[in-house]
Design a protein around this motif. Structure first.
Motif, PDB file in Angstrom:
ATOM      1  N   ASN A  55       0.794  -1.199   0.086  1.00 21.90           N
ATOM      2  CA  ASN A  55       0.024  -0.021  -0.023  1.00 21.90           C
ATOM      3  C   ASN A  55       0.733   1.418  -0.031  1.00 21.90           C
ATOM      4  N   LYS A  56       0.409   2.513  -0.302  1.00 19.30           N
ATOM      5  CA  LYS A  56       0.954   3.367  -0.724  1.00 19.30           C
ATOM      6  C   LYS A  56       1.723   4.024   0.740  1.00 19.30           C
ATOM      7  N   ASP A  57       1.206   3.842   1.749  1.00 19.80           N
ATOM      8  CA  ASP A  57       1.656   4.247   3.037  1.00 19.80           C
ATOM      9  C   ASP A  57       2.913   3.567   3.570  1.00 19.80           C
ATOM     10  N   SER A 152      -8.450  -3.404  -5.106  1.00 21.91           N
ATOM     11  CA  SER A 152      -9.566  -2.697  -4.018  1.00 21.91           C
ATOM     12  C   SER A 152     -10.568  -3.831  -3.818  1.00 21.91           C
ATOM     13  N   THR A 167      -7.731   1.478  -8.419  1.00 25.76           N
ATOM     14  CA  THR A 167      -6.964   2.312  -7.765  1.00 25.76           C
ATOM     15  C   THR A 167      -5.450   1.881  -7.813  1.00 25.76           C
ATOM     16  N   GLU A 168      -4.438   2.784  -7.322  1.00 21.81           N
ATOM     17  CA  GLU A 168      -3.288   2.287  -7.013  1.00 21.81           C
ATOM     18  C   GLU A 168      -2.608   2.576  -5.762  1.00 21.81           C
ATOM     19  N   ASN A 169      -3.699   2.549  -5.048  1.00 23.96           N
ATOM     20  CA  ASN A 169      -3.469   2.747  -3.496  1.00 23.96           C
ATOM     21  C   ASN A 169      -2.919   1.385  -2.701  1.00 23.96           C
ATOM     22  N   TYR A 170      -3.472   0.390  -3.147  1.00 23.95           N
ATOM     23  CA  TYR A 170      -3.233  -0.824  -2.362  1.00 23.95           C
ATOM     24  C   TYR A 170      -3.050  -2.218  -3.478  1.00 23.95           C
TER      25      TYR A 170
END
Length: 191
Positions: A55-57, A152, A167-170
């Motif tokens: 993930n991005k974080d 997602s 999305t590209e967050n996960y």
């Protein structure tokens, strides 16, 4: 008198909480005559095993959980969570899939992590109904280079291919593991 009142209140509550047995028409992605095309990127001659989560974080990490997907040419998908991490060899995976299919073909079988999938190019949507909450869950992702990447998961969208779900967050990356084809040929999911 009070006990009768309590019974009148509790009986409807009890039956409203009882789990529903889901049938094909309950799934938005069920399609009666679905057949996976021979040129599809998704493979059905094995399983997709969770390898890593990003993930991005927090970045990427190796998967602690042992989870795998099995897909069928007729549109069904099954997610297996191996809590005890006992499934290790190709034979173990094959036996797990065979036992699960046998269980789905018995009377009174209730779906839990079973569902249906649809493809559009390399994009995939997988639908399952979570029985305890009676909610449809949609996993959105794509298939490429022997991998299934889920980007997602949501209860929204009813399985429609909408860019907002890709999305590209996960990213949960599942690596394809082929299984002996002869062991899979006659398996017919019961959902």
């Amino acid at each position: 008198m009070k006990s009768n009142l309590w019974m009148m209140l509790l009986v409807p509550l009890f039956f409203s909480c009882s789990k529903k047995v889901y049938v094909k028409k309950d799934y938005h992605l069920f399609e009666e005559n679905f057949t996976l095309t021979s040129d599809a990127l998704l493979r059905t001659d094995g399983v997709y095993v969770l390898e890593s989560i990003w993930n991005k974080d927090t970045g990427e990490r190796k998967a602690d959980e042992h989870i795998f997907y099995k897909f069928y040419t007729t549109g069904q998908a099954n997610l297996t969570v191996d809590l005890d991490k006992k499934i290790k060899t190709e034979q173990d995976y094959l036996e797990s899939v065979e036992k699960h299919i046998a269980a789905t073909n018995t009377a009174g079988f209730k779906t839990h992590l079973e569902g249906y999938y649809r493809l559009q190019g390399n994009k995939i949507v997988i639908e399952r109904i979570t029985v305890p909450r009676d909610v449809e869950v949609y996993s959105y992702g794509y298939v490429e280079n022997g991998k299934l990447v889920i980007v997602s998961e949501t209860i929204e969208g009813k399985g429609k291919f909408n860019d907002k779900h890709f999305t590209e967050n996960y990213k949960a990356t599942y690596v394809f593991m082929p299984l002996e084809k002869s062991g899979l040929q006659n398996l017919k999911p019961g959902w």
